[in-house]
Design a protein around this motif. Structure first.
Motif, PDB file in Angstrom:
ATOM      1  N   PHE A   1     -28.154 -16.379 -37.363  1.00 44.67           N
ATOM      2  CA  PHE A   1     -28.827 -15.086 -37.144  1.00 44.67           C
ATOM      3  C   PHE A   1     -29.188 -14.412 -38.465  1.00 44.67           C
ATOM      4  CE2 PHE A   1     -26.314 -15.960 -33.413  1.00 44.67           C
ATOM      5  CZ  PHE A   1     -27.195 -15.664 -32.383  1.00 44.67           C
TER       6      PHE A   1
ATOM      7  N   PHE B   1     -23.095  -6.724 -39.380  1.00 43.01           N
ATOM      8  CA  PHE B   1     -23.688  -6.064 -38.214  1.00 43.01           C
ATOM      9  C   PHE B   1     -24.463  -4.814 -38.625  1.00 43.01           C
ATOM     10  CE2 PHE B   1     -19.845  -7.683 -35.521  1.00 43.01           C
ATOM     11  CZ  PHE B   1     -20.301  -8.975 -35.686  1.00 43.01           C
ATOM     12  N   ALA B   2     -25.510  -4.526 -37.855  1.00 37.07           N
ATOM     13  CA  ALA B   2     -26.356  -3.379 -38.189  1.00 37.07           C
ATOM     14  C   ALA B   2     -26.800  -2.627 -36.941  1.00 37.07           C
ATOM     15  CB  ALA B   2     -27.578  -3.857 -38.979  1.00 37.07           C
TER      16      ALA B   2
ATOM     17  N   TYR C   1     -34.807  -5.374 -34.741  1.00 34.40           N
ATOM     18  CA  TYR C   1     -33.463  -5.761 -34.321  1.00 34.40           C
ATOM     19  C   TYR C   1     -33.456  -7.129 -33.661  1.00 34.40           C
ATOM     20  CZ  TYR C   1     -31.898  -0.974 -35.074  1.00 34.40           C
ATOM     21  OH  TYR C   1     -31.581   0.225 -35.651  1.00 34.40           O
ATOM     22  N   THR C   2     -32.451  -7.931 -34.029  1.00 35.38           N
ATOM     23  CA  THR C   2     -32.170  -9.176 -33.318  1.00 35.38           C
ATOM     24  C   THR C   2     -30.683  -9.126 -32.974  1.00 35.38           C
ATOM     25  OG1 THR C   2     -31.779 -10.281 -35.438  1.00 35.38           O
ATOM     26  CG2 THR C   2     -33.946 -10.593 -34.430  1.00 35.38           C
ATOM     27  N   ALA C   3     -30.236 -10.018 -32.108  1.00 38.25           N
ATOM     28  CA  ALA C   3     -28.823  -9.989 -31.720  1.00 38.25           C
ATOM     29  C   ALA C   3     -28.394 -11.346 -31.201  1.00 38.25           C
ATOM     30  CB  ALA C   3     -28.613  -8.945 -30.630  1.00 38.25           C
ATOM     31  N   TYR C   4     -27.109 -11.591 -31.279  1.00 43.00           N
ATOM     32  CA  TYR C   4     -26.485 -12.718 -30.576  1.00 43.00           C
ATOM     33  C   TYR C   4     -26.225 -12.138 -29.188  1.00 43.00           C
ATOM     34  CZ  TYR C   4     -22.949 -16.473 -29.859  1.00 43.00           C
ATOM     35  OH  TYR C   4     -22.217 -17.544 -29.407  1.00 43.00           O
TER      36      TYR C   4
ATOM     37  N   HIS D   1     -29.447  -0.418 -26.039  1.00 41.73           N
ATOM     38  CA  HIS D   1     -29.747  -0.687 -27.447  1.00 41.73           C
ATOM     39  C   HIS D   1     -31.080  -1.412 -27.529  1.00 41.73           C
ATOM     40  CE1 HIS D   1     -29.462  -1.802 -31.603  1.00 41.73           C
ATOM     41  NE2 HIS D   1     -28.293  -1.211 -31.721  1.00 41.73           N
TER      42      HIS D   1
ATOM     43  N   CYS E   1     -33.205   4.034 -31.083  1.00 42.09           N
ATOM     44  CA  CYS E   1     -32.796   2.625 -30.966  1.00 42.09           C
ATOM     45  C   CYS E   1     -31.462   2.470 -30.242  1.00 42.09           C
ATOM     46  CB  CYS E   1     -32.704   2.001 -32.348  1.00 42.09           C
ATOM     47  SG  CYS E   1     -31.608   2.900 -33.454  1.00 42.09           S
ATOM     48  N   LEU E   2     -30.733   3.562 -30.055  1.00 42.82           N
ATOM     49  CA  LEU E   2     -29.452   3.491 -29.329  1.00 42.82           C
ATOM     50  C   LEU E   2     -29.298   4.745 -28.474  1.00 42.82           C
ATOM     51  CD1 LEU E   2     -26.574   2.330 -28.765  1.00 42.82           C
ATOM     52  CD2 LEU E   2     -25.792   3.522 -30.813  1.00 42.82           C
TER      53      LEU E   2
ATOM     54  N   PRO F   1     -22.561  -7.791 -32.380  1.00 45.56           N
ATOM     55  CA  PRO F   1     -23.406  -8.572 -33.300  1.00 45.56           C
ATOM     56  C   PRO F   1     -24.907  -8.317 -33.125  1.00 45.56           C
ATOM     57  CG  PRO F   1     -22.561  -9.998 -31.574  1.00 45.56           C
ATOM     58  CD  PRO F   1     -21.945  -8.641 -31.345  1.00 45.56           C
ATOM     59  N   VAL F   2     -25.333  -7.198 -33.721  1.00 43.94           N
ATOM     60  CA  VAL F   2     -26.751  -6.835 -33.758  1.00 43.94           C
ATOM     61  C   VAL F   2     -27.147  -6.811 -35.233  1.00 43.94           C
ATOM     62  CG1 VAL F   2     -28.416  -4.970 -33.357  1.00 43.94           C
ATOM     63  CG2 VAL F   2     -26.668  -5.469 -31.643  1.00 43.94           C
ATOM     64  N   PHE F   3     -28.328  -7.333 -35.523  1.00 44.42           N
ATOM     65  CA  PHE F   3     -28.782  -7.437 -36.913  1.00 44.42           C
ATOM     66  C   PHE F   3     -30.098  -6.694 -37.065  1.00 44.42           C
ATOM     67  CE2 PHE F   3     -26.794 -11.223 -35.166  1.00 44.42           C
ATOM     68  CZ  PHE F   3     -25.561 -11.100 -35.777  1.00 44.42           C
ATOM     69  N   GLY F   4     -30.277  -6.084 -38.235  1.00 49.03           N
ATOM     70  CA  GLY F   4     -31.475  -5.253 -38.406  1.00 49.03           C
ATOM     71  C   GLY F   4     -32.201  -5.557 -39.700  1.00 49.03           C
TER      72      GLY F   4
ATOM     73  N   TRP G   1     -32.241  -6.589 -45.370  1.00 47.80           N
ATOM     74  CA  TRP G   1     -31.364  -6.624 -44.201  1.00 47.80           C
ATOM     75  C   TRP G   1     -30.419  -5.439 -44.223  1.00 47.80           C
ATOM     76  CZ3 TRP G   1     -32.306  -9.654 -40.161  1.00 47.80           C
ATOM     77  CH2 TRP G   1     -33.168 -10.742 -40.370  1.00 47.80           C
ATOM     78  N   LYS G   2     -30.349  -4.730 -43.112  1.00 50.06           N
ATOM     79  CA  LYS G   2     -29.507  -3.542 -42.987  1.00 50.06           C
ATOM     80  C   LYS G   2     -28.051  -3.952 -42.770  1.00 50.06           C
ATOM     81  CE  LYS G   2     -29.131   0.560 -39.977  1.00 50.06           C
ATOM     82  NZ  LYS G   2     -28.221   0.395 -38.834  1.00 50.06           N
TER      83      LYS G   2
END
Lengths: 77, 143
Positions: free
Chosen positions: A8, A74-75, B54-57, B85, B96-97, B125-128, B139-140
């Motif tokens: 990811f 994580f973000a 945003y992407t996420a597992y 989310h 966003c939330l 597990p969220v990625f920004g 990447w945040k």
């Protein structure tokens, strides 16, 4: 054993894919990290956690499941 | 069957308003509390963030949202709880939330909302990807 590894965020940028099959012969999470560093040297200076079956695991944990994920910081929210 | 917390793109004010309206029939509720996360136009080395992608597992994230829900219901006296989310691109100034908790009494919702938001920030597990106006990005990382 044959693992399915998901990548990811900035980790997926290094591996150039979001998921792959990975043949693994070690025991622990730390062995898996070493194996991944051999394949992707740029991972060595990246911060990431490893999840096994959707639960975070430590380096000492034994690899028993086939669904593994490399998670950058994580973000959410 | 676990709920899917993710919504494609920004969470609209209309969606939030409709969620509030839906609770008018639940007359045991005496207090609502809402947390809205908004994408901030951070400035980094003279460049300004224009959006976050945003992407996420997603499977693990939905499992974690489920666990946070269960923990909050155990800890606090809540009538109901809703969490949404964003996934995909959200522009600065957009939401966003969206976390929405309801209880018979106010003290519970003040504590509950803080607990839930902090748990989300730490464990889901969220990625920004912070996209700047010139299309470059970084990447945040949650602090």
């Amino acid at each position: 054993m044959r693992l399915t590894i998901k990548y990811f965020g900035q980790i997926a940028e290094i591996t150039q894919c979001s998921e792959e099959e990975f043949e693994f012969s070690g025991m622990k999470v730390s062995d898996l990290r070493e194996a991944l560093f051999l394949k992707y040297s740029k991972l060595t200076n990246k911060d990431f956690q490893i999840a096994q079956n959707q639960e975070l695991v430590s380096n000492e944990t034994e690899i028993t499941a086939t669904e593994i994920a490399l998670l950058p910081p994580f973000a959410g929210g | 069957m676990k709920k899917n917390v993710f919504k494609e793109g920004a969470i609209s004010s209309q969606f939030i308003a409709d969620s509030i309206a839906k609770h008018q029939s639940k007359t045991g509720i005496g207090a609502h509390n809402i947390f809205l996360g908004q994408v901030r136009a951070d400035e980094v080395n003279v460049k300004v963030v224009s959006a976050i992608e945003y992407t996420a597992y997603e499977e693990m994230a939905n499992q974690k949202f489920h666990e946070i829900r269960e923990a909050a219901f155990d800890k606090f006296d809540l009538n109901c709880m809703h969490i949404y989310h964003s996934i995909g691109k959200v522009n600065t100034g957009e939401i966003c939330l969206f976390v929405f908790v309801s209880s018979p009494r106010r003290k519970e919702v003040f504590s509950a909302i803080e607990f839930i938001v902090e748990e989300i920030k730490a464990h889901v597990p969220v990625f920004g990807k912070e996209i700047f106006e010139d299309e470059s990005y970084q990447w945040k990382v949650n602090k």
